[in-house]
Every structure is written in structure tokens, then in C-alpha cells.
Scaffold this motif. Structure first.
Motif, PDB file in Angstrom:
ATOM      1  N   LYS A   1       0.822  -1.207   0.000  1.00 10.48           N
ATOM      2  CA  LYS A   1       0.000   0.000   0.000  1.00 10.48           C
ATOM      3  C   LYS A   1       0.859   1.262   0.000  1.00 10.48           C
ATOM      4  O   LYS A   1       0.598   2.221  -0.748  1.00 10.48           O
ATOM      5  N   GLU A   2       1.902   1.270   0.821  1.00 10.43           N
ATOM      6  CA  GLU A   2       2.759   2.455   0.905  1.00 10.43           C
ATOM      7  C   GLU A   2       3.458   2.716  -0.425  1.00 10.43           C
ATOM      8  O   GLU A   2       3.533   3.869  -0.901  1.00 10.43           O
ATOM      9  N   SER A   3       3.984   1.643  -1.064  1.00  7.81           N
ATOM     10  CA  SER A   3       4.640   1.800  -2.363  1.00  7.81           C
ATOM     11  C   SER A   3       3.651   2.285  -3.423  1.00  7.81           C
ATOM     12  O   SER A   3       3.985   3.092  -4.306  1.00  7.81           O
TER      13      SER A   3
ATOM     14  N   PHE B   1      21.497  -4.839 -10.432  1.00  8.48           N
ATOM     15  CA  PHE B   1      20.068  -5.061 -10.149  1.00  8.48           C
ATOM     16  C   PHE B   1      19.728  -4.665  -8.713  1.00  8.48           C
ATOM     17  O   PHE B   1      18.747  -3.944  -8.466  1.00  8.48           O
ATOM     18  N   ASP B   2      20.544  -5.116  -7.732  1.00  5.77           N
ATOM     19  CA  ASP B   2      20.260  -4.829  -6.321  1.00  5.77           C
ATOM     20  C   ASP B   2      20.329  -3.336  -6.024  1.00  5.77           C
ATOM     21  O   ASP B   2      19.472  -2.792  -5.306  1.00  5.77           O
ATOM     22  N   LYS B   3      21.347  -2.671  -6.533  1.00  3.49           N
ATOM     23  CA  LYS B   3      21.506  -1.239  -6.250  1.00  3.49           C
ATOM     24  C   LYS B   3      20.416  -0.404  -6.911  1.00  3.49           C
ATOM     25  O   LYS B   3      19.907   0.555  -6.312  1.00  3.49           O
ATOM     26  N   VAL B   4      20.013  -0.744  -8.149  1.00  4.42           N
ATOM     27  CA  VAL B   4      18.936  -0.022  -8.824  1.00  4.42           C
ATOM     28  C   VAL B   4      17.615  -0.228  -8.078  1.00  4.42           C
ATOM     29  O   VAL B   4      16.843   0.717  -7.879  1.00  4.42           O
ATOM     30  N   GLN B   5      17.339  -1.463  -7.634  1.00  9.58           N
ATOM     31  CA  GLN B   5      16.106  -1.741  -6.899  1.00  9.58           C
ATOM     32  C   GLN B   5      16.038  -0.945  -5.606  1.00  9.58           C
ATOM     33  O   GLN B   5      14.977  -0.445  -5.205  1.00  9.58           O
ATOM     34  N   LEU B   6      17.194  -0.802  -4.935  1.00  9.82           N
ATOM     35  CA  LEU B   6      17.232  -0.039  -3.693  1.00  9.82           C
ATOM     36  C   LEU B   6      16.825   1.422  -3.922  1.00  9.82           C
ATOM     37  O   LEU B   6      16.106   2.018  -3.102  1.00  9.82           O
ATOM     38  N   GLU B   7      17.243   1.999  -5.051  1.00  9.82           N
ATOM     39  CA  GLU B   7      16.880   3.377  -5.366  1.00  9.82           C
ATOM     40  C   GLU B   7      15.424   3.495  -5.808  1.00  9.82           C
ATOM     41  O   GLU B   7      14.751   4.485  -5.512  1.00  9.82           O
ATOM     42  N   LEU B   8      14.909   2.504  -6.518  1.00 13.70           N
ATOM     43  CA  LEU B   8      13.531   2.564  -7.006  1.00 13.70           C
ATOM     44  C   LEU B   8      12.502   2.399  -5.886  1.00 13.70           C
ATOM     45  O   LEU B   8      11.331   2.780  -6.054  1.00 13.70           O
TER      46      LEU B   8
ATOM     47  N   GLN C   1      12.153   3.991  -3.212  1.00 14.89           N
ATOM     48  CA  GLN C   1      11.647   5.266  -2.704  1.00 14.89           C
ATOM     49  C   GLN C   1      10.559   5.865  -3.577  1.00 14.89           C
ATOM     50  O   GLN C   1       9.871   6.806  -3.162  1.00 14.89           O
ATOM     51  N   PHE C   2      10.380   5.312  -4.780  1.00 13.40           N
ATOM     52  CA  PHE C   2       9.322   5.789  -5.670  1.00 13.40           C
ATOM     53  C   PHE C   2       8.196   4.771  -5.829  1.00 13.40           C
ATOM     54  O   PHE C   2       7.312   4.930  -6.660  1.00 13.40           O
ATOM     55  N   GLY C   3       8.267   3.690  -5.033  1.00 12.71           N
ATOM     56  CA  GLY C   3       7.230   2.675  -5.101  1.00 12.71           C
ATOM     57  C   GLY C   3       7.327   1.799  -6.330  1.00 12.71           C
ATOM     58  O   GLY C   3       6.354   1.129  -6.696  1.00 12.71           O
ATOM     59  N   LEU C   4       8.511   1.761  -7.010  1.00 16.61           N
ATOM     60  CA  LEU C   4       8.683   0.969  -8.219  1.00 16.61           C
ATOM     61  C   LEU C   4       9.399  -0.344  -7.902  1.00 16.61           C
ATOM     62  O   LEU C   4      10.183  -0.431  -6.948  1.00 16.61           O
ATOM     63  N   TYR C   5       9.130  -1.347  -8.758  1.00 13.36           N
ATOM     64  CA  TYR C   5       9.703  -2.687  -8.550  1.00 13.36           C
ATOM     65  C   TYR C   5      10.183  -3.236  -9.880  1.00 13.36           C
ATOM     66  O   TYR C   5       9.505  -3.093 -10.913  1.00 13.36           O
TER      67      TYR C   5
END
Length: 428
Positions: free
Chosen positions: A79-81, A135-142, A144-148
């Protein structure tokens, strides 16, 4: 914005984002009533493919290109994302390239930072690990915008024109692989030849062993025939010896059997004789024991009869004593009645009547024989030695009056002190 409520439903791949009166921040729903003072918008939640060719540089300052395709969309199960992504899409409506530039910037930035910390050799040889790190580092940044990141496909690394490092490295690896293949072929050939030589040697050794085994088999067969003949001869001699032994054993056994039976008969007779002697002694001992038992029973019976007689006599004596005691009780009771219940008078009467004082006088007389005793003379109750009027009680009273001087005289002569129940004498 209307004056009346409106019911709105989003499509399968969309959601409603509602703001306005009564809503603090935003509200996300699949279907909802839009009230007066509220506004809404629809946003797509389907994942989107982003294709990039990221130009990066290794730790040695060698540039390369990383082709990649990322499938990115909102994290609809959180929900938060989802709220973060809804707010992001509101900004995207103002600039349609906003989302694309955002994702591209994150991927390129994280890829370049990671590549700058690794050598080209580490990136090339550890391509799988390098892709996972990106992949891991990009996911960590995404996040904060609710993206996966639903999928990421990083293609083979490509040289930048003028910097053909991967091409040369590939050629080098191919040459090394070719040389290694030649070496492997030579080693395989040598191994094959060695195996053939070993097989020939093994065959020669086996043939020699087979020839040796054949000769040994012939020798063993000859020896086996000789051994068998010797064994048969031995068996014949053993049977002859056994026959002779059995014959001798039969002769000795017959003689021994006769002697044994004779000895057995003699032993049986001796045992029978000893048994009879023992039985005779046992019978005599039993007769003696029976006689002693009869004597003991007779003596016991005699002692029992004597004891019964003594017990009977004691019982009768006890019965007499009881009768005497009962008679004396009646007698004492009568005396007490006669003396008007005066215990002292009754006691003195019994002492006088029983001869107690006469016995005392006799003992004193024997004790003062040969002495010169002090003589005291005392009279009767009336001073003249004669009784006056008054009957029996006057006589008793006279005796009682004489008792004190008599006791005093006994004390003076023998120093005898009478019992307390008789009377006391004052010391002079």
C-alpha cells in the motif's frame, strides 16, 4: 468537478486516485463515488519496459557499453509503495518523459558507480555477479518511488569504438582455449597410447600366468594321484590296525568284564552286610530312645502329680488364710463394737491378749539375768492391786494405766524403745 456525486470505475490495469474534500492526502481505489468538492484521475499500473545502453568506465578508465532491458512497474501488493507511485504519476502527467528519465538516471548512475569500483577483468570474468550488483543497487533506489523491477535482462558487454578491449580479451581467451584444446588432444593421445601399452603388458603377463598355471595344474594332478595312492594305502593299514586293536580290546574286555562283575558282587555283599549291621544298631538305638522317653514321661507325670498336690495344698492354705482373715475381720469388727469404736483400746487389748507384753517381759528377764536391776513396784487401777467396780471396761482401763510404767521399766533395763503405735517414753 460537478454538483452531484458520480460513480467511477477504473479499467483492469488502472486505479483511481482521488483528492479533495474529506480526503486528507490522496485516496486510491478501483471504484468509488466522487463527491462534490473532490476530483479524480486514473493511472496505469501495468509494468513498462525500459531499454538502455549505459556507457560506463572501469577502474582503469576503460569505457564500455552495457545494453540492458528492465521491466519496471508499481509494487501493487504494498500500500505504501502504491501511494508513492500514485503521487509520481500525478507529476508525470505534466511531463510524459518524467518517468523514463527518472528510471534511466537511476540505472545509469548506479551502473557507473559500480563499474568505477571494479577492473575490466573483474567485470568481464564476473559478468553474472556484476549484473546482480547492478540489479540490487537499482532496486534499492527505485523503492523510494514505489517501483519494482519485475525483470532485468543485461546483455553482453560491448566495446566503445576505439577501445576494443572485450574483442582482444575474447580473442585471447579463444587462443588460450585453442591451445588448451591442443594440449588436451596431445594428453589424450598420450594417455591412449599408454593405455594400449599397459593393455599389451597386462595381456603378456596374463599369458605367462596362464602357462604357469597350466604347468602347475599338471604337476598338481600328478602329485594328487600319488597322494591318493598313499592315502588309500594308509587307509588299508589303518583298517588292519583297527581290526587287530578291536580283537585285543574284545579279549581284554571279556576278562575285565568278568573281574568287574566279581568285584561288583563282592561289593554288593559287603554293602548288604553293612546295611544290616546299621539297621540292627539303628533298631537298638530306637528301642533305647523309646525306653528313655517312657522313663522321662513317667518322671514328668510324677513331678506333675507332686506339683498338682502342692498346688492343691497351697490353694487350701490360701483358702484357710482367707477364712482366718474373714474371721479376724469379724472378730475385730465385734471388738470395735464392744469398745465403742475406740481404736486405741482395741489395739491394746489385742497386744495384751496376744501375749506381746508377756513375751517382752520374758525377753527382758533373760537379758538382765545376773544383773542388779532397778525394781519398780506399781499397783492396780485403785492402788490396792484389786479391781473395783465397773466390769470388763474397768479391767481394761487398769491394764492401760499399767502399760506406761511397764514400758518405762523395760526402757530403763534394756534401753529398748517400743514402736510409736505402742507409746513414747520421754528422755530424762
Amino acid at each position: 468537478m460537478g454538483k452531484f456525486p458520480k460513480y467511477r470505475v477504473a479499467k483492469a490495469s488502472q486505479l483511481l486516485i482521488i483528492t479533495g474534500a474529506g480526503i486528507r492526502d490522496i485516496k486510491i481505489a478501483k471504484k468509488a463515488w466522487i463527491l462534490p468538492g473532490q476530483s479524480y484521475a486514473k493511472f496505469d499500473i501495468s509494468p513498462v519496459n525500459y531499454t538502455f545502453e549505459v556507457q560506463a568506465m572501469s577502474a582503469e578508465k576503460l569505457p564500455f557499453i552495457l545494453p540492458a532491458v528492465f521491466t519496471i512497474g508499481p509494487r501493487i501488493n504494498d500500500k505504501e509503495s502504491l501511494y508513492k507511485y500514485a503521487k509520481l504519476t500525478t507529476c508525470q502527467e505534466k511531463d510524459s518523459t518524467h518517468m523514463h528519465e527518472l528510471v534511466k538516471g537511476i540505472i545509469e548512475g548506479e551502473t557507473r558507480v559500480l563499474a568505477a569500483s571494479m577492473t575490466m577483468d573483474e567485470i568481464f570474468r564476473g559478468t553474472k555477479e556484476f549484473k546482480k550488483e547492478v540489479f540490487d543497487k537499482v532496486q534499492l533506489e527505485l523503492d523510494q518511488f514505489g517501483l519494482y523491477i519485475y525483470n532485468a535482462n543485461v546483455k553482453q558487454l560491448v566495446d566503445v569504438p576505439g577501445h576494443e578491449y572485450f574483442s582482444y580479451l575474447g580473442q585471447k581467451i579463444q587462443m588460450e582455449a585453442a591451445n588448451q584444446a591442443k594440449i588436451d588432444v596431445s594428453e589424450a593421445k598420450m594417455k591412449k597410447e599408454a593405455e594400449v601399452a599397459k593393455a599389451n603388458a597386462d595381456l603378456a603377463m596374463k599369458k605367462a600366468k596362464w602357462a604357469k598355471d597350466s604347468q602347475m595344474a599338471q604337476i598338481e594332478a600328478t602329485k594328487a594321484v600319488a597322494l591318493r595312492e598313499a592315502e588309500l594305502q594308509k587307509e588299508v593299514e589303518v583298517m588292519n590296525a583297527f581290526t587287530q586293536t578291536e580283537k585285543l580290546k574284545a579279549e581284554f574286555l571279556t576278562k575285565a568284564s568278568v573281574e568287574f562283575e566279581t568285584k561288583v558282587q563282592e561289593a554288593n555283599w559287603e554293602l548288604y552286610k553293612k546295611q544290616k549291621d546299621a539297621e540292627a544298631i539303628l533298631y537298638q538305638k530306637e528301642r533305647e530312645a523309646q525306653a528313655q522317653k517312657a522313663i522321662a514321661e513317667a518322671a514328668f507325670y510324677a513331678r506333675q502329680q507332686v506339683a498338682d498336690g502342692e498346688l492343691y495344698a497351697k490353694q487350701k492354705e490360701a483358702e484357710g488364710l482367707v477364712a482366718i482373715a474373714q474371721a479376724q475381720g469379724v472378730y475385730i469388727s465385734k471388738l470395735m463394737g464392744a469398745f465403742g469404736g475406740n481404736y486405741g483400746a482395741v489395739r491394746d487389748y489385742l497386744l495384751i491378749n496376744g501375749g506381746t507384753y508377756q513375751e517382752l517381759a520374758k525377753i527382758n528377764g533373760e537379758a538382765v539375768k545376773g544383773l542388779q536391776p532397778k525394781i519398780s513396784i506399781w499397783t492396780g487401777a485403785n492402788g490396792s492391786g484389786e479391781g473395783g467396780d465397773g466390769g470388763a471396761m474397768k479391767e481394761v482401763a487398769g491394764v492401760y494405766k499399767m502399760l506406761a510404767p511397764m514400758l518405762e521399766t523395760v526402757h530403763e533395763q534394756t534401753k529398748y524403745v517400743p514402736p510409736s503405735w505402742v507409746g513414747t517414753i520421754a528422755e530424762s
